[in-house]
Design a protein around this motif. Structure first.
Motif, PDB file in Angstrom:
ATOM      1  N   THR A  77       0.810  -1.225   0.000  1.00 44.01           N
ATOM      2  CA  THR A  77       0.000   0.000   0.000  1.00 44.01           C
ATOM      3  C   THR A  77       0.839   1.269   0.000  1.00 44.01           C
ATOM      4  N   GLY A  78       2.138   1.129   0.208  1.00 42.58           N
ATOM      5  CA  GLY A  78       3.004   2.298   0.251  1.00 42.58           C
ATOM      6  C   GLY A  78       3.140   2.921   1.634  1.00 42.58           C
ATOM      7  N   ALA A  79       2.508   2.315   2.625  1.00 37.12           N
ATOM      8  CA  ALA A  79       2.606   2.840   3.987  1.00 37.12           C
ATOM      9  C   ALA A  79       3.977   2.563   4.604  1.00 37.12           C
ATOM     10  N   GLU A  80       4.668   1.549   4.093  1.00 43.92           N
ATOM     11  CA  GLU A  80       6.014   1.184   4.553  1.00 43.92           C
ATOM     12  C   GLU A  80       6.950   1.204   3.359  1.00 43.92           C
ATOM     13  N   ARG A  81       8.160   1.612   3.588  1.00 42.60           N
ATOM     14  CA  ARG A  81       9.146   1.661   2.515  1.00 42.60           C
ATOM     15  C   ARG A  81       9.884   0.334   2.435  1.00 42.60           C
ATOM     16  N   PHE A  82       9.907  -0.251   1.230  1.00 42.72           N
ATOM     17  CA  PHE A  82      10.631  -1.501   1.029  1.00 42.72           C
ATOM     18  C   PHE A  82      12.114  -1.212   0.846  1.00 42.72           C
ATOM     19  N   THR A  83      12.936  -1.987   1.534  1.00 48.38           N
ATOM     20  CA  THR A  83      14.366  -2.012   1.267  1.00 48.38           C
ATOM     21  C   THR A  83      14.766  -3.480   1.179  1.00 48.38           C
ATOM     22  N   TRP A  84      15.879  -3.733   0.531  1.00 47.88           N
ATOM     23  CA  TRP A  84      16.327  -5.123   0.400  1.00 47.88           C
ATOM     24  C   TRP A  84      16.659  -5.719   1.760  1.00 47.88           C
ATOM     25  N   LEU A  85      17.173  -4.912   2.667  1.00 51.33           N
ATOM     26  CA  LEU A  85      17.473  -5.416   4.008  1.00 51.33           C
ATOM     27  C   LEU A  85      16.185  -5.817   4.737  1.00 51.33           C
ATOM     28  N   ARG A  86      15.146  -4.991   4.633  1.00 50.51           N
ATOM     29  CA  ARG A  86      13.862  -5.350   5.253  1.00 50.51           C
ATOM     30  C   ARG A  86      13.301  -6.624   4.625  1.00 50.51           C
ATOM     31  N   GLY A  87      13.416  -6.734   3.315  1.00 50.10           N
ATOM     32  CA  GLY A  87      12.967  -7.946   2.629  1.00 50.10           C
ATOM     33  C   GLY A  87      13.720  -9.169   3.109  1.00 50.10           C
ATOM     34  N   LEU A  88      15.034  -9.045   3.243  1.00 50.25           N
ATOM     35  CA  LEU A  88      15.849 -10.159   3.735  1.00 50.25           C
ATOM     36  C   LEU A  88      15.453 -10.549   5.151  1.00 50.25           C
ATOM     37  N   LEU A  89      15.236  -9.564   6.000  1.00 51.18           N
ATOM     38  CA  LEU A  89      14.833  -9.861   7.381  1.00 51.18           C
ATOM     39  C   LEU A  89      13.465 -10.544   7.433  1.00 51.18           C
ATOM     40  N   LEU A  90      12.560 -10.162   6.558  1.00 51.24           N
ATOM     41  CA  LEU A  90      11.262 -10.849   6.502  1.00 51.24           C
ATOM     42  C   LEU A  90      11.428 -12.290   6.029  1.00 51.24           C
ATOM     43  N   VAL A  91      12.312 -12.525   5.080  1.00 45.85           N
ATOM     44  CA  VAL A  91      12.591 -13.895   4.631  1.00 45.85           C
ATOM     45  C   VAL A  91      13.146 -14.709   5.790  1.00 45.85           C
ATOM     46  N   LEU A  92      14.035 -14.120   6.573  1.00 47.36           N
ATOM     47  CA  LEU A  92      14.575 -14.821   7.747  1.00 47.36           C
ATOM     48  C   LEU A  92      13.479 -15.106   8.771  1.00 47.36           C
ATOM     49  N   LEU A  93      12.563 -14.169   8.951  1.00 44.18           N
ATOM     50  CA  LEU A  93      11.457 -14.372   9.883  1.00 44.18           C
ATOM     51  C   LEU A  93      10.578 -15.526   9.421  1.00 44.18           C
ATOM     52  N   VAL A  94      10.225 -15.535   8.148  1.00 38.88           N
ATOM     53  CA  VAL A  94       9.400 -16.621   7.608  1.00 38.88           C
ATOM     54  C   VAL A  94      10.145 -17.945   7.721  1.00 38.88           C
TER      55      VAL A  94
END
Length: 104
Positions: A77-94
Protein backbone atom coordinates in the motif's frame (compact mmCIF):
# COMPACT_ATOMS: atom_id res chain seq x y z
CA UNK A 1 -5.81 -29.25 11.60
CA UNK A 2 -4.38 -27.12 14.42
CA UNK A 3 -1.66 -25.81 12.10
CA UNK A 4 -4.24 -24.70 9.52
CA UNK A 5 -6.24 -22.87 12.19
CA UNK A 6 -3.03 -21.31 13.52
CA UNK A 7 -2.01 -20.04 10.07
CA UNK A 8 -5.49 -18.58 9.47
CA UNK A 9 -5.39 -16.96 12.91
CA UNK A 10 -2.00 -15.45 12.08
CA UNK A 11 -3.44 -14.06 8.87
CA UNK A 12 -6.31 -12.55 10.85
CA UNK A 13 -3.73 -10.92 13.12
CA UNK A 14 -2.52 -8.94 10.11
CA UNK A 15 -6.13 -8.01 9.31
CA UNK A 16 -6.86 -6.70 12.79
CA UNK A 17 -3.56 -4.81 13.02
CA UNK A 18 -4.26 -3.09 9.71
CA UNK A 19 -7.88 -2.39 10.64
CA UNK A 20 -6.78 -0.97 13.99
CA UNK A 21 -4.60 1.56 12.21
CA UNK A 22 -7.35 2.36 9.71
CA UNK A 23 -9.90 2.88 12.50
CA UNK A 24 -8.15 6.15 13.41
CA UNK A 25 -8.50 5.66 17.16
CA UNK A 26 -11.87 3.88 16.73
CA UNK A 27 -13.47 6.90 15.07
CA UNK A 28 -14.23 5.10 11.79
CA UNK A 29 -16.99 2.52 12.05
CA UNK A 30 -16.12 -0.04 9.32
CA UNK A 31 -12.44 -0.51 10.26
CA UNK A 32 -13.43 -0.66 13.93
CA UNK A 33 -15.93 -3.47 13.24
CA UNK A 34 -13.36 -5.32 11.09
CA UNK A 35 -10.83 -4.90 13.90
CA UNK A 36 -13.18 -6.30 16.57
CA UNK A 37 -14.29 -9.29 14.48
CA UNK A 38 -10.84 -10.23 13.20
CA UNK A 39 -9.28 -9.79 16.65
CA UNK A 40 -11.88 -12.07 18.21
CA UNK A 41 -11.54 -14.75 15.53
CA UNK A 42 -7.74 -14.53 15.62
CA UNK A 43 -7.62 -15.00 19.39
CA UNK A 44 -10.14 -17.84 19.37
CA UNK A 45 -8.16 -19.61 16.66
CA UNK A 46 -4.88 -19.11 18.52
CA UNK A 47 -6.40 -20.40 21.75
CA UNK A 48 -7.83 -23.46 20.00
CA UNK A 49 -4.54 -24.22 18.25
CA UNK A 50 -2.72 -23.99 21.58
CA UNK A 51 -4.78 -26.90 22.91
CA UNK A 52 -2.78 -29.28 20.72
CA UNK A 53 0.41 -27.33 19.90
CA UNK A 54 3.15 -26.15 22.25
CA UNK A 55 2.28 -22.65 23.48
CA UNK A 56 5.64 -21.06 22.66
CA UNK A 57 5.75 -22.46 19.16
CA UNK A 58 2.11 -21.62 18.42
CA UNK A 59 2.52 -18.06 19.65
CA UNK A 60 5.78 -17.52 17.74
CA UNK A 61 4.24 -18.82 14.51
CA UNK A 62 1.10 -16.70 15.01
CA UNK A 63 3.11 -13.53 15.64
CA UNK A 64 5.51 -14.28 12.79
CA UNK A 65 2.71 -14.72 10.27
CA UNK A 66 0.86 -11.65 11.48
CA UNK A 67 3.92 -9.42 11.58
CA UNK A 68 5.15 -10.54 8.18
CA UNK A 69 1.81 -10.05 6.46
CA UNK A 70 1.29 -6.67 8.13
CA UNK A 71 4.65 -5.40 6.88
CA UNK A 72 4.10 -6.86 3.39
CA UNK A 73 0.70 -5.15 3.26
CA UNK A 74 2.44 -1.91 4.25
CA UNK A 75 4.88 -2.37 1.36
CA UNK A 76 2.02 -3.08 -1.03
CA UNK A 77 0.00 0.00 0.00
CA UNK A 78 3.00 2.30 0.25
CA UNK A 79 2.61 2.84 3.99
CA UNK A 80 6.01 1.18 4.55
CA UNK A 81 9.15 1.66 2.51
CA UNK A 82 10.63 -1.50 1.03
CA UNK A 83 14.37 -2.01 1.27
CA UNK A 84 16.33 -5.12 0.40
CA UNK A 85 17.47 -5.42 4.01
CA UNK A 86 13.86 -5.35 5.25
CA UNK A 87 12.97 -7.95 2.63
CA UNK A 88 15.85 -10.16 3.73
CA UNK A 89 14.83 -9.86 7.38
CA UNK A 90 11.26 -10.85 6.50
CA UNK A 91 12.59 -13.90 4.63
CA UNK A 92 14.57 -14.82 7.75
CA UNK A 93 11.46 -14.37 9.88
CA UNK A 94 9.40 -16.62 7.61
CA UNK A 95 12.24 -19.15 7.56
CA UNK A 96 12.28 -19.16 11.36
CA UNK A 97 8.52 -19.74 11.49
CA UNK A 98 8.80 -22.64 9.04
CA UNK A 99 11.73 -23.99 11.03
CA UNK A 100 9.69 -23.95 14.24
CA UNK A 101 6.99 -25.98 12.54
CA UNK A 102 9.50 -28.46 11.14
CA UNK A 103 11.14 -29.17 14.47
CA UNK A 104 7.86 -29.37 16.42
Amino acid sequence: MAWVVLVLSGMLEAVWATALSASENFTRKRPTVVFALSLTLSMVGLAWAMTSLPTGTAYAVWVGIGATLTVVWGFFTGAERFTWLRGLLLVLLVGSVVGLKVVS
